[in-house]
Design an enzyme around this catalytic site. Structure first.
Site, PDB file in Angstrom:
ATOM      1  CG  HIS A 159      -1.910  -0.986   1.407  1.00 39.35           C
ATOM      2  ND1 HIS A 159      -2.066  -1.741   2.546  1.00 39.35           N
ATOM      3  CD2 HIS A 159      -2.871  -1.391   0.544  1.00 39.35           C
ATOM      4  CE1 HIS A 159      -3.084  -2.567   2.385  1.00 39.35           C
ATOM      5  NE2 HIS A 159      -3.588  -2.382   1.175  1.00 39.35           N
ATOM      6  CE  LYS A 185     -12.570  -7.164   4.598  1.00 41.18           C
ATOM      7  NZ  LYS A 185     -12.024  -6.466   3.420  1.00 41.18           N
ATOM      8  NE  ARG A 230      -2.890  -7.542  -4.543  1.00 39.98           N
ATOM      9  CZ  ARG A 230      -3.702  -7.794  -3.545  1.00 39.98           C
ATOM     10  NH1 ARG A 230      -3.231  -7.924  -2.319  1.00 39.98           N
ATOM     11  NH2 ARG A 230      -4.996  -7.951  -3.741  1.00 39.98           N
TER      12      ARG A 230
END
Ligand code: PNS
Length: 176
Positions: free
Chosen positions: A34, A58, A107
């Site tokens: 990040h 979450k 990624r």
């Protein structure tokens, strides 16, 4: 004052506007991957807003306040990075903050499908653009979830997260 960006960073009078971008995410916790994206975005834009999603459903290891605090510490060297929190739609946060673009790290191919879907939806909803930055190959395998799992089972995650995050992880997991 921040004016609405109408055309390539120019307002109606043709003056240059502040070029502001958002890096959204859960950041539970922030990783070196990040940080790599945030620092590169800070080199490209006038202002980078790191927006931490307040996700009530979450289960997270760190509270939003803790995540914001850690992000603030690890980005303090960049004068143009600001940490905020948001809930609801990202496009609404963008509208409220004069942001016209989202920056995301990609990624691997596995990230692409979902990111593409969100990018296209955000554009359809509010003409918010998404810019994809390829991650540094050093971090292409890295995710907050893997960091937490490895740390929870005693694995070594040093070098994958900033040092202050490493110690906060150790403290938090020791409490479990
Ligand atoms: O770090 P994450 O959990 O992969 O980040 C995902 C995030 C926060 C960027 C994404 O879930 C998001 O933008 N959530 C806000 C809600 C929203 O706008 N949903 C519609 C997306 S098209």
């Amino acid at each position: 004052m921040i004016r609405q960006v109408l055309d390539h960073g120019k307002d109606q009078e043709g003056s240059r506007c502040v070029q502001r971008v958002v890096c959204p995410g859960s950041f539970d916790p922030v990783t070196n991957g990040h940080l790599d994206i945030i620092s590169r975005a800070a080199g490209l834009y006038d202002e980078v807003i790191v927006a931490v999603l307040i996700n009530v459903t979450k289960h997270s290891l760190f509270t939003v306040d803790e995540r914001v605090e850690m992000l603030g510490q690890v980005t303090s060297r960049y004068g143009n990075v600001r940490i905020e929190r948001f809930h609801g739609l990202l496009v609404d946060f963008c509208a409220a903050n004069g942001i016209t673009a989202v920056i995301k790290g990609l990624r691997a191919v596995s990230d692409f499908e979902y990111e593409m879907q969100m990018a296209q939806m955000n554009y359809r909803m509010a003409k918010v653009e998404t810019l994809f930055m390829t991650t540094n190959p050093l971090y292409s395998f890295l995710s907050s979830s893997l960091v937490k799992e490895i740390a929870r089972y005693g694995g070594d995650v040093s070098g994958l997260v900033p040092d202050i995050v490493l110690s906060r992880l150790r403290e938090r997991l020791a409490e479990e």
